[in-house]
Design a protein around this motif. Structure first.
Motif, PDB file in Angstrom:
ATOM      1  N   PRO A 103       0.837  -1.205   0.000  1.00 40.93           N
ATOM      2  CA  PRO A 103       0.000   0.000   0.000  1.00 40.93           C
ATOM      3  C   PRO A 103       0.869   1.251   0.000  1.00 40.93           C
ATOM      4  CG  PRO A 103       0.049  -1.011   2.180  1.00 40.93           C
ATOM      5  CD  PRO A 103       0.736  -1.968   1.256  1.00 40.93           C
ATOM      6  N   PRO A 104       0.388   2.334  -0.602  1.00 45.47           N
ATOM      7  CA  PRO A 104       1.192   3.559  -0.716  1.00 45.47           C
ATOM      8  C   PRO A 104       1.182   4.380   0.577  1.00 45.47           C
ATOM      9  CG  PRO A 104      -0.898   3.863  -1.821  1.00 45.47           C
ATOM     10  CD  PRO A 104      -0.876   2.435  -1.349  1.00 45.47           C
ATOM     11  N   THR A 105       1.587   3.746   1.659  1.00 50.84           N
ATOM     12  CA  THR A 105       1.699   4.468   2.930  1.00 50.84           C
ATOM     13  C   THR A 105       2.975   5.300   2.976  1.00 50.84           C
ATOM     14  OG1 THR A 105       2.710   2.484   3.885  1.00 50.84           O
ATOM     15  CG2 THR A 105       0.327   2.776   4.182  1.00 50.84           C
ATOM     16  N   ARG A 106       3.810   5.145   1.963  1.00 53.24           N
ATOM     17  CA  ARG A 106       5.009   5.955   1.750  1.00 53.24           C
ATOM     18  C   ARG A 106       5.095   6.215   0.252  1.00 53.24           C
ATOM     19  NH1 ARG A 106       8.686   2.714  -0.650  1.00 53.24           N
ATOM     20  NH2 ARG A 106       8.462   0.447  -0.376  1.00 53.24           N
ATOM     21  N   HIS A 107       6.150   6.873  -0.194  1.00 53.32           N
ATOM     22  CA  HIS A 107       6.331   7.120  -1.627  1.00 53.32           C
ATOM     23  C   HIS A 107       6.675   5.808  -2.329  1.00 53.32           C
ATOM     24  CE1 HIS A 107       8.830   8.691  -5.151  1.00 53.32           C
ATOM     25  NE2 HIS A 107       7.584   9.050  -5.391  1.00 53.32           N
ATOM     26  N   TYR A 129      -0.032   6.145  -5.775  1.00 56.35           N
ATOM     27  CA  TYR A 129       1.266   5.683  -6.261  1.00 56.35           C
ATOM     28  C   TYR A 129       1.876   6.720  -7.211  1.00 56.35           C
ATOM     29  CZ  TYR A 129      -0.068   1.047  -4.494  1.00 56.35           C
ATOM     30  OH  TYR A 129      -0.459   0.008  -3.699  1.00 56.35           O
ATOM     31  N   ASP A 130       3.197   6.751  -7.261  1.00 53.07           N
ATOM     32  CA  ASP A 130       3.936   7.566  -8.225  1.00 53.07           C
ATOM     33  C   ASP A 130       4.112   6.712  -9.477  1.00 53.07           C
ATOM     34  OD1 ASP A 130       5.753   8.997  -9.734  1.00 53.07           O
ATOM     35  OD2 ASP A 130       7.295   9.130  -8.179  1.00 53.07           O
ATOM     36  N   VAL A 131       3.313   6.977 -10.509  1.00 54.36           N
ATOM     37  CA  VAL A 131       3.166   6.048 -11.632  1.00 54.36           C
ATOM     38  C   VAL A 131       3.878   6.548 -12.887  1.00 54.36           C
ATOM     39  CG1 VAL A 131       1.530   4.828 -13.126  1.00 54.36           C
ATOM     40  CG2 VAL A 131       0.931   5.299 -10.728  1.00 54.36           C
ATOM     41  N   THR A 132       4.702   5.656 -13.447  1.00 57.25           N
ATOM     42  CA  THR A 132       5.228   5.814 -14.794  1.00 57.25           C
ATOM     43  C   THR A 132       4.643   4.690 -15.634  1.00 57.25           C
ATOM     44  OG1 THR A 132       7.303   6.801 -14.030  1.00 57.25           O
ATOM     45  CG2 THR A 132       7.313   5.816 -16.228  1.00 57.25           C
ATOM     46  N   ALA A 133       4.253   4.984 -16.858  1.00 56.80           N
ATOM     47  CA  ALA A 133       3.648   3.971 -17.714  1.00 56.80           C
ATOM     48  C   ALA A 133       4.131   4.180 -19.140  1.00 56.80           C
ATOM     49  CB  ALA A 133       2.123   4.068 -17.661  1.00 56.80           C
ATOM     50  N   PHE A 165      12.902  -1.071 -24.354  1.00 57.12           N
ATOM     51  CA  PHE A 165      12.899  -0.324 -23.097  1.00 57.12           C
ATOM     52  C   PHE A 165      13.712  -1.049 -22.042  1.00 57.12           C
ATOM     53  CE2 PHE A 165      11.248   0.817 -18.963  1.00 57.12           C
ATOM     54  CZ  PHE A 165      11.175   2.198 -19.027  1.00 57.12           C
ATOM     55  N   ARG A 166      14.619  -0.312 -21.384  1.00 58.03           N
ATOM     56  CA  ARG A 166      15.381  -0.842 -20.258  1.00 58.03           C
ATOM     57  C   ARG A 166      15.341   0.162 -19.122  1.00 58.03           C
ATOM     58  NH1 ARG A 166      15.004  -4.006 -23.685  1.00 58.03           N
ATOM     59  NH2 ARG A 166      16.486  -5.584 -24.428  1.00 58.03           N
ATOM     60  N   LEU A 167      15.279  -0.341 -17.910  1.00 56.80           N
ATOM     61  CA  LEU A 167      15.272   0.522 -16.737  1.00 56.80           C
ATOM     62  C   LEU A 167      16.680   1.032 -16.451  1.00 56.80           C
ATOM     63  CD1 LEU A 167      13.001  -1.566 -14.336  1.00 56.80           C
ATOM     64  CD2 LEU A 167      12.376   0.458 -15.634  1.00 56.80           C
ATOM     65  N   ASP A 168      16.763   2.304 -16.047  1.00 55.99           N
ATOM     66  CA  ASP A 168      18.029   2.854 -15.566  1.00 55.99           C
ATOM     67  C   ASP A 168      17.833   3.569 -14.235  1.00 55.99           C
ATOM     68  OD1 ASP A 168      16.711   5.141 -16.376  1.00 55.99           O
ATOM     69  OD2 ASP A 168      18.054   5.564 -18.059  1.00 55.99           O
ATOM     70  N   SER A 169      16.653   3.425 -13.638  1.00 56.36           N
ATOM     71  CA  SER A 169      16.386   3.923 -12.293  1.00 56.36           C
ATOM     72  C   SER A 169      15.497   2.903 -11.586  1.00 56.36           C
ATOM     73  CB  SER A 169      15.704   5.302 -12.334  1.00 56.36           C
ATOM     74  OG  SER A 169      14.446   5.219 -12.979  1.00 56.36           O
ATOM     75  N   HIS A 170      15.460   2.970 -10.260  1.00 53.32           N
ATOM     76  CA  HIS A 170      14.805   1.936  -9.480  1.00 53.32           C
ATOM     77  C   HIS A 170      13.311   2.215  -9.262  1.00 53.32           C
ATOM     78  CE1 HIS A 170      18.992   0.943  -8.601  1.00 53.32           C
ATOM     79  NE2 HIS A 170      18.550  -0.245  -8.251  1.00 53.32           N
ATOM     80  N   PHE A 171      12.555   1.125  -9.223  1.00 58.99           N
ATOM     81  CA  PHE A 171      11.119   1.170  -8.924  1.00 58.99           C
ATOM     82  C   PHE A 171      10.826   0.223  -7.775  1.00 58.99           C
ATOM     83  CE2 PHE A 171      11.172   2.969 -13.119  1.00 58.99           C
ATOM     84  CZ  PHE A 171      10.089   3.833 -13.154  1.00 58.99           C
ATOM     85  N   ASP A 172       9.678   0.474  -7.128  1.00 62.55           N
ATOM     86  CA  ASP A 172       9.206  -0.412  -6.062  1.00 62.55           C
ATOM     87  C   ASP A 172       8.297  -1.506  -6.601  1.00 62.55           C
ATOM     88  OD1 ASP A 172      10.190   1.091  -3.569  1.00 62.55           O
ATOM     89  OD2 ASP A 172       9.075   2.648  -4.634  1.00 62.55           O
ATOM     90  N   VAL A 173       7.539  -1.183  -7.648  1.00 59.09           N
ATOM     91  CA  VAL A 173       6.579  -2.131  -8.214  1.00 59.09           C
ATOM     92  C   VAL A 173       6.685  -2.112  -9.724  1.00 59.09           C
ATOM     93  CG1 VAL A 173       4.154  -2.821  -8.402  1.00 59.09           C
ATOM     94  CG2 VAL A 173       4.963  -1.726  -6.291  1.00 59.09           C
ATOM     95  N   LEU A 174       6.773  -3.282 -10.324  1.00 58.95           N
ATOM     96  CA  LEU A 174       6.630  -3.433 -11.768  1.00 58.95           C
ATOM     97  C   LEU A 174       5.353  -4.216 -12.013  1.00 58.95           C
ATOM     98  CD1 LEU A 174       9.566  -2.452 -11.825  1.00 58.95           C
ATOM     99  CD2 LEU A 174      10.024  -4.143 -13.603  1.00 58.95           C
ATOM    100  N   PHE A 175       4.496  -3.659 -12.859  1.00 57.34           N
ATOM    101  CA  PHE A 175       3.189  -4.241 -13.141  1.00 57.34           C
ATOM    102  C   PHE A 175       3.035  -4.385 -14.648  1.00 57.34           C
ATOM    103  CE2 PHE A 175      -1.302  -3.941 -14.190  1.00 57.34           C
ATOM    104  CZ  PHE A 175      -1.919  -4.736 -13.246  1.00 57.34           C
ATOM    105  N   SER A 176       2.509  -5.522 -15.094  1.00 54.29           N
ATOM    106  CA  SER A 176       2.274  -5.685 -16.531  1.00 54.29           C
ATOM    107  C   SER A 176       1.187  -6.723 -16.749  1.00 54.29           C
ATOM    108  CB  SER A 176       3.553  -6.131 -17.253  1.00 54.29           C
ATOM    109  OG  SER A 176       3.317  -6.228 -18.649  1.00 54.29           O
ATOM    110  N   SER A 177       0.254  -6.401 -17.650  1.00 54.24           N
ATOM    111  CA  SER A 177      -0.832  -7.319 -17.963  1.00 54.24           C
ATOM    112  C   SER A 177      -1.055  -7.385 -19.465  1.00 54.24           C
ATOM    113  CB  SER A 177      -2.123  -6.870 -17.264  1.00 54.24           C
ATOM    114  OG  SER A 177      -3.175  -7.771 -17.538  1.00 54.24           O
ATOM    115  N   GLY A 178      -0.938  -8.596 -20.020  1.00 44.22           N
ATOM    116  CA  GLY A 178      -1.266  -8.821 -21.425  1.00 44.22           C
ATOM    117  C   GLY A 178      -0.259  -8.269 -22.407  1.00 44.22           C
ATOM    118  N   VAL A 179       1.011  -8.179 -22.009  1.00 48.50           N
ATOM    119  CA  VAL A 179       2.016  -7.532 -22.855  1.00 48.50           C
ATOM    120  C   VAL A 179       3.266  -8.391 -23.076  1.00 48.50           C
ATOM    121  CG1 VAL A 179       3.603  -5.551 -22.992  1.00 48.50           C
ATOM    122  CG2 VAL A 179       1.276  -5.222 -22.164  1.00 48.50           C
ATOM    123  N   LEU A 180       3.604  -9.239 -22.116  1.00 51.74           N
ATOM    124  CA  LEU A 180       4.913  -9.887 -22.127  1.00 51.74           C
ATOM    125  C   LEU A 180       5.110 -10.859 -23.289  1.00 51.74           C
ATOM    126  CD1 LEU A 180       5.419 -10.538 -18.310  1.00 51.74           C
ATOM    127  CD2 LEU A 180       6.104  -8.559 -19.680  1.00 51.74           C
TER     128      LEU A 180
END
Length: 274
Positions: A103-107, A129-133, A165-180
């Motif tokens: 839960p987003p009880t923090r950033h 949540y702080d969301v990037t998509a 696409f490749r990550l170059d910074s850290h995330f707390d959650v990675l979410f993906s549906s119907g794409v992989l």
């Protein structure tokens, strides 16, 4: 740009099956020059880019990190142009598992991989949540922005190809549906290694992937750039993480107007690294 070009030269060289020395020979250079490119110590001369592009069988734009396509790479580019949200605006049930487990009880930084029309990304943003998509479809990106605006929330939306696409910074959650299933099998080790490396300790991956079953007919869309996973393949990338869920389901679908079925692996995993 230097780091992006370095990463792409190395990636596409390996895809073509060339060693650094073999690529250098084809370009009339020393292998040290190619090594320096891939380590971002130097960049190719601009006059070499056409030959490098031809040898690696990839456009100059893609080498430099820009998306450029002569035709849509997914059937959903056209489908998303309708005013209606073809997947609706209600969140995927897996979104509620994210809320439960982190839960987003923090950033909390969350990345939605292949966000489509944005329903899940906007749901997460509405809940704090702080969301990037990202998505590869222009129409999907515009719909995501519109849905976020209607909800009064911010989603950092960008256009990207899941293959590049490749990550170059850290995330707390990675979410993906119907794409992989758009990830080529030969790229999965490298891509998931990147995803895991840039997930913070205690972070979550909440994912699903379509899997091949001999008793299920191919989907009516028959996309040539789709690659079904094998049973057990997705959780195999997470043997060093804690698995909350690793299950397979078969479900009915009517997304193309033709009734059909899919088999899907669902996975929820936590990074237990300290």
């Amino acid at each position: 740009m230097k780091e992006t070009l370095a990463r792409n030269i190395g990636r596409y060289r390996k895809e073509r099956g060339f060693t650094q020395e073999e690529l250098a020979q084809k370009l009339g250079l020393s292998f040290q020059a190619v090594s320096k490119w891939e380590n971002a110590q130097s960049m190719p001369d601009i006059a070499l880019l056409p030959a490098l592009s031809q040898t690696l069988q990839v456009s100059i734009e893609k080498l430099l990190g820009y998306l450029s396509y002569d035709k849509p790479v997914t059937v959903y580019e056209e489908k998303y142009r309708t005013p209606e949200y073809i997947w609706g605006t209600e969140p995927n049930e897996a979104c509620f598992r994210v809320l439960q487990l982190m839960p987003p009880t923090r950033h909390v930084k969350l990345l939605d991989i292949g966000c489509g029309e944005g329903k899940d990304a906007v749901f997460f943003a509405r809940n704090g949540y702080d969301v990037t998509a990202f998505d590869i479809t222009d129409a999907g990106i515009e719909k995501t922005k519109r849905l976020a605006e209607q909800a009064g929330v911010n989603v950092n939306v960008l256009k990207a190809d899941v293959l590049d696409f490749r990550l170059d910074s850290h995330f707390d959650v990675l979410f993906s549906s119907g794409v992989l299933h758009y990830i080529k099998p030969e790229l999965r080790d490298e891509i998931f290694g990147n995803y895991k490396r840039f997930t913070r300790p205690n972070g979550l991956h909440v994912l699903n992937a379509f899997v091949h079953k001999p008793f299920i007919a191919p989907p009516p869309e028959n996309e040539t750039n789709a690659y079904l996973w094998r049973s057990g393949e997705l959780p195999g990338h997470y043997e060093d993480w804690y698995l909350y869920e690793s299950s397979e389901v078969v479900f009915d679908c009517n997304s193309s107007g033709v009734p059909h079925q899919h088999a899907m692996t669902k996975l929820i995993a936590r990074n237990m690294a300290v």
